[in-house]
Design a protein around this motif. Structure first.
Motif, short mmCIF file in Angstrom:
data_model
loop_
_atom_site.label_atom_id
_atom_site.label_comp_id
_atom_site.label_asym_id
_atom_site.label_seq_id
_atom_site.Cartn_x
_atom_site.Cartn_y
_atom_site.Cartn_z
N ILE A 98 0.84 -1.20 0.00
CA ILE A 98 0.00 0.00 0.00
C ILE A 98 0.87 1.25 0.00
N ASN A 120 -5.76 7.00 -1.95
CA ASN A 120 -6.26 5.87 -1.16
C ASN A 120 -7.33 5.10 -1.93
N ALA A 128 -7.14 1.21 -3.06
CA ALA A 128 -8.19 0.26 -2.67
C ALA A 128 -8.73 -0.49 -3.88
N GLU A 129 -8.97 0.25 -4.94
CA GLU A 129 -9.49 -0.38 -6.16
C GLU A 129 -8.46 -1.35 -6.76
N LEU A 144 -9.41 -3.88 -1.99
CA LEU A 144 -9.63 -3.71 -0.56
C LEU A 144 -10.64 -2.61 -0.30
N LEU A 202 -11.85 0.86 1.24
CA LEU A 202 -11.12 2.10 1.44
C LEU A 202 -10.62 2.23 2.88
N VAL A 244 -7.35 0.46 3.56
CA VAL A 244 -6.17 1.19 3.07
C VAL A 244 -5.81 2.29 4.05
#
Length: 148
Positions: A87, A97, A101-102, A106, A108, A111
Motif C-alpha cells: 500500500i 487511497n 483500494a481499487e 480492498l 477504502l 487502506v
C-alpha cells in the motif's frame, strides 16, 4: 539541530497511559487495547485524550512519535507487513487511497488503516514522511513505478 521534544516536567505518564501508548505504537486498535486493558471503548478514548494532552500531541501517530523522541517508548517499531508495504509503495507511486483500494481489491477503510498503522510503525505523522522513511530504510523502492 533542534532538541527532541520532552514531556512537561511534573506530568509523567501513568503506567496505564504508558501501556496505552506502547499498544498504540504496536499498531493495536482501540478494540484490542480495550480488551487487553479491561476498558470500554469510552475508557480507551478517555485514556487517549489524557495521553494526547500530556504529550502535547495532535493525534495518536504524533503521540507515538513523541514517545519515541522522549524515550518513553523503549522498543523499536516492528517492521510493516507485506500488505502495508504494498500500500505504501502504491502511495509512493502517487495513487490516492481510493485508487489503491481499487487496485488491491480492498475496502477504502482498510487502506486508510494500513497507512495509519504504517505511520505509527515508522514513527511519522505524514504520508510523505512515511514514504521517505521507508525508502531510506530500503523497505520500498527508491524510484517511482508507473501508476498506470
Amino acid at each position: 539541530m533542534s532538541r527532541p521534544w520532552e514531556p512537561t516536567p511534573g506530568q509523567p505518564l501513568t503506567g496505564r497511559q504508558q501501556e496505552f501508548l506502547q499498544r498504540t505504537a504496536d499498531g493495536e486498535s482501540w478494540q484490542q487495547i480495550g480488551t487487553a486493558m479491561g476498558l470500554t471503548i469510552g475508557g480507551v478514548g478517555s485514556l487517549s485524550k489524557q495521553v494526547l494532552r500530556k504529550l502535547d500531541a495532535r493525534s495518536a501517530a504524533h503521540a507515538v512519535c513523541r514517545g519515541y523522541e522522549s524515550g518513553l517508548l523503549g522498543r523499536k517499531p516492528r517492521r510493516p507487513t507485506a500488505q502495508q508495504l504494498s500500500i505504501l509503495t502504491l502511495a509512493a507511486d502517487g495513487l490516492s487511497n481510493a485508487q489503491i483500494a481499487e487496485r488491491l481489491g480492498l475496502p477504502l477503510h482498510a487502506v486508510r488503516n494500513a497507512l495509519h498503522e504504517t505511520f505509527l510503525l515508522l514513527g511519522v505523522t505524514r504520508r510523505a514522511d512515511a514514504i521517505d522513511a521507508a525508502r531510506r530504510a530500503g523497505l520500498i523502492p527508491a524510484t517511482l513505478r508507473s501508476a498506470a
